[in-house]
Design an enzyme around this catalytic site. Structure first.
Site, PDB file in Angstrom:
ATOM      1  N   ARG A  94      49.731  47.798  -8.208  1.00  0.00           N
ATOM      2  CA  ARG A  94      49.214  46.746  -9.115  1.00  0.00           C
ATOM      3  C   ARG A  94      49.095  47.374 -10.496  1.00  0.00           C
ATOM      4  O   ARG A  94      48.354  48.341 -10.687  1.00  0.00           O
ATOM      5  CB  ARG A  94      47.858  46.223  -8.639  1.00  0.00           C
ATOM      6  CG  ARG A  94      47.199  45.321  -9.672  1.00  0.00           C
ATOM      7  CD  ARG A  94      45.998  44.569  -9.152  1.00  0.00           C
ATOM      8  NE  ARG A  94      46.396  43.480  -8.281  1.00  0.00           N
ATOM      9  CZ  ARG A  94      45.613  42.470  -7.940  1.00  0.00           C
ATOM     10  NH1 ARG A  94      44.377  42.401  -8.416  1.00  0.00           N
ATOM     11  NH2 ARG A  94      46.051  41.523  -7.132  1.00  0.00           N
ATOM     12  N   HIS A 119      53.284  37.854  -9.302  1.00  0.00           N
ATOM     13  CA  HIS A 119      52.382  38.163  -8.182  1.00  0.00           C
ATOM     14  C   HIS A 119      53.011  37.573  -6.908  1.00  0.00           C
ATOM     15  O   HIS A 119      52.514  36.602  -6.351  1.00  0.00           O
ATOM     16  CB  HIS A 119      51.004  37.546  -8.462  1.00  0.00           C
ATOM     17  CG  HIS A 119      49.907  38.061  -7.581  1.00  0.00           C
ATOM     18  ND1 HIS A 119      50.081  39.073  -6.657  1.00  0.00           N
ATOM     19  CD2 HIS A 119      48.596  37.691  -7.470  1.00  0.00           C
ATOM     20  CE1 HIS A 119      48.935  39.307  -6.037  1.00  0.00           C
ATOM     21  NE2 HIS A 119      48.018  38.474  -6.505  1.00  0.00           N
ATOM     22  N   GLN A 137      51.076  36.885  -3.471  1.00  0.00           N
ATOM     23  CA  GLN A 137      50.162  35.749  -3.514  1.00  0.00           C
ATOM     24  C   GLN A 137      50.906  34.451  -3.220  1.00  0.00           C
ATOM     25  O   GLN A 137      50.476  33.638  -2.401  1.00  0.00           O
ATOM     26  CB  GLN A 137      49.523  35.667  -4.915  1.00  0.00           C
ATOM     27  CG  GLN A 137      48.622  34.471  -5.114  1.00  0.00           C
ATOM     28  CD  GLN A 137      47.302  34.605  -4.382  1.00  0.00           C
ATOM     29  OE1 GLN A 137      46.633  35.615  -4.514  1.00  0.00           O
ATOM     30  NE2 GLN A 137      46.923  33.614  -3.596  1.00  0.00           N
ATOM     31  N   ASP A 166      44.644  28.756 -11.923  1.00  0.00           N
ATOM     32  CA  ASP A 166      44.293  30.173 -11.998  1.00  0.00           C
ATOM     33  C   ASP A 166      43.488  30.365 -13.279  1.00  0.00           C
ATOM     34  O   ASP A 166      43.448  29.464 -14.146  1.00  0.00           O
ATOM     35  CB  ASP A 166      45.585  31.018 -12.010  1.00  0.00           C
ATOM     36  CG  ASP A 166      45.314  32.514 -12.005  1.00  0.00           C
ATOM     37  OD1 ASP A 166      44.209  32.930 -11.625  1.00  0.00           O
ATOM     38  OD2 ASP A 166      46.227  33.284 -12.388  1.00  0.00           O
ATOM     39  N   CYS A 210      44.195  31.004  -6.611  1.00  0.00           N
ATOM     40  CA  CYS A 210      44.445  32.333  -6.017  1.00  0.00           C
ATOM     41  C   CYS A 210      43.183  33.182  -5.983  1.00  0.00           C
ATOM     42  O   CYS A 210      43.114  34.140  -5.223  1.00  0.00           O
ATOM     43  CB  CYS A 210      45.554  33.043  -6.788  1.00  0.00           C
ATOM     44  SG  CYS A 210      45.205  33.208  -8.548  1.00  0.00           S
ATOM     45  N   ARG A 212      46.008  35.556   3.094  1.00  0.00           N
ATOM     46  CA  ARG A 212      46.594  36.757   2.472  1.00  0.00           C
ATOM     47  C   ARG A 212      46.725  37.861   3.514  1.00  0.00           C
ATOM     48  O   ARG A 212      47.704  38.599   3.537  1.00  0.00           O
ATOM     49  CB  ARG A 212      45.718  37.264   1.310  1.00  0.00           C
ATOM     50  CG  ARG A 212      45.658  36.397   0.080  1.00  0.00           C
ATOM     51  CD  ARG A 212      46.942  36.352  -0.720  1.00  0.00           C
ATOM     52  NE  ARG A 212      47.447  37.646  -1.150  1.00  0.00           N
ATOM     53  CZ  ARG A 212      47.058  38.317  -2.244  1.00  0.00           C
ATOM     54  NH1 ARG A 212      46.158  37.787  -3.042  1.00  0.00           N
ATOM     55  NH2 ARG A 212      47.578  39.496  -2.576  1.00  0.00           N
TER      56      ARG A 212
HETATM   57  N1  NVA Z   1      46.453  35.702 -13.261  1.00  0.00           N
HETATM   58  C1  NVA Z   1      45.428  36.514 -12.659  1.00  0.00           C
HETATM   59  C2  NVA Z   1      45.635  36.581 -11.177  1.00  0.00           C
HETATM   60  C3  NVA Z   1      44.605  37.372 -10.429  1.00  0.00           C
HETATM   61  C4  NVA Z   1      44.876  37.434  -8.975  1.00  0.00           C
HETATM   62  C5  NVA Z   1      45.436  37.893 -13.280  1.00  0.00           C
HETATM   63  O1  NVA Z   1      46.518  38.436 -13.490  1.00  0.00           O
HETATM   64  O2  NVA Z   1      44.369  38.413 -13.566  1.00  0.00           O
HETATM   65  N1   CP Z   2      44.316  36.686  -5.695  1.00  0.00           N
HETATM   66  C1   CP Z   2      44.280  38.021  -5.814  1.00  0.00           C
HETATM   67  O1   CP Z   2      45.308  38.726  -5.882  1.00  0.00           O
HETATM   68  O2   CP Z   2      43.032  38.523  -5.807  1.00  0.00           O
HETATM   69  P1   CP Z   2      42.602  40.001  -6.164  1.00  0.00           P
HETATM   70  O3   CP Z   2      42.813  40.184  -7.637  1.00  0.00           O
HETATM   71  O4   CP Z   2      41.165  40.071  -5.768  1.00  0.00           O
HETATM   72  O5   CP Z   2      43.455  40.971  -5.390  1.00  0.00           O
END
Ligand code: NVA
Ligand code: CP
Length: 312
Positions: free
Chosen positions: A105, A132, A135, A227, A267, A295
């Protein structure tokens, strides 16, 4: 299945369908005590490099590995020599000699691509600023589970054209889904991805529509998805974004435009009172916690697909 899972774009439809059926199978097995001995990932290790916070992704992969007999190593980038400048290409090659797969990540999508290029083992994108995929694969599984199908459903994504919206675009193009995205001017999804997916046929059929009117997107929708307005790394823009996204909240009035049996998805993490109201998130149409639960099974299916495809 290719070596890595970096984007839905790179997957075959058959791979995605088989991840769905494996996820359903794994979910069923979890209910059966005798299946506690099912350990196809015994002695396998997943390294997980996190440069951003995570609840669901980290825990679903970590617990997912454990339940399938393997183990996971949580690695904060700053604890690795990478944090002190050791090149990614070296880290990739070192990890390839110790572990069986890497989950990453990070911010720049190119980083996961580079890692995949130099690693001899599977690399899984656990979220970048651009995509992502894990997800949205899981979310498609959830929709299929709840509605019995993915086709002929109107999926309305309301809000920021971020990594989630970008991944929905690839998913819709690949799986032939009906997707509407409503976002404010200037907050559209990635221009390059729009160009890639918007074939003349898709535009002509209105299979994927990107617009600015949340009501139009929500009209007769089967799925309403949102989101956060400020993703990780955009914290400084939070105040400006709250202003710019006014009118793009999933609330009772917007839900009225959708079908009566609309499913509300997010999400998570959610910012109640911003992109979604408390009532919509906790209401009878919301499936956000079932969505989050899945998930676990979808990530386990991805792990099996990459590490032990014949296990199921
Ligand atoms: N769009 C959000 C998704 C988190 C799972 C982010 O990138 O923070
Ligand atoms: N939806 C998601 O990926 O959550 P986290 O950021 O908690 O991993």
């Amino acid at each position: 299945m290719r070596k890595d899972l970096l984007s839905i774009k790179d997957l075959d439809i058959e791979d995605i369908e088989s991840i769905f059926s494996m996820s359903a199978d794994l979910k069923q097995r979890r209910q059966k005590p005798q299946d506690a001995l099912f350990a196809p990932l015994q002695r396998k290790t997943l390294a997980m490099i996190f440069q951003k916070a995570s609840t669901r992704t980290r825990i679903s992969f970590e617990v997912g590995m454990y339940q399938l007999g393997g183990r996971a190593l949580y690695l904060d980038k700053n604890d690795l020599q990478m944090g002190r400048g050791e090149p990614l290409v070296d880290t990739a090659r070192i990890l390839s000699r110790y572990v069986d797969a890497v989950l990453v990540r990070t911010y720049q999508h190119k980083e996961v691509e580079d890692l995949a290029k130099f690693a001899a083992i599977p690399v899984i994108n656990g979220l970048t600023d651009k995509l992502h995929p894990c997800q949205i694969i899981s979310d498609m599984f959830t929709i299929k589970e709840k509605k019995g199908r993915l086709k002929n459903l109107k999926i309305a994504y309301i809000g920021d054209g971020n990594n989630i919206a970008n991944s929905w675009l690839y998913a819709a193009a690949k799986m032939n889904l009906h997707l509407w995205i409503a976002c404010p001017l200037g907050y559209e999804p990635d221009r390059g991805i729009i160009k890639e997916v918007m074939s003349p046929e898709i535009v002509e059929k209105k299979q994927i529509v990107i617009c600015q009117d949340p009501k139009e997107a929500a009209y007769q929708a089967d799925i309403m998805y949102t989101d956060v307005w400020a993703s990780m790394g955009q914290e400084e823009e939070q105040k400006k974004r709250i202003r710019d996204f006014a009118g793009y909240q999933i609330d009772e009035a917007l839900l009225q435009k959708a079908r009566e049996d609309v499913l509300v998805m997010h999400c998570l993490p959610a910012h109640r009172g911003e992109e979604i109201t408390e009532a919509a998130l906790e209401g009878k149409n919301s499936i956000v916690f079932d969505q989050a639960e899945n998930r676990l099974y979808a990530q386990q299916a991805i792990l099996l697909k990459l590490l032990a495809e014949d296990a199921l």
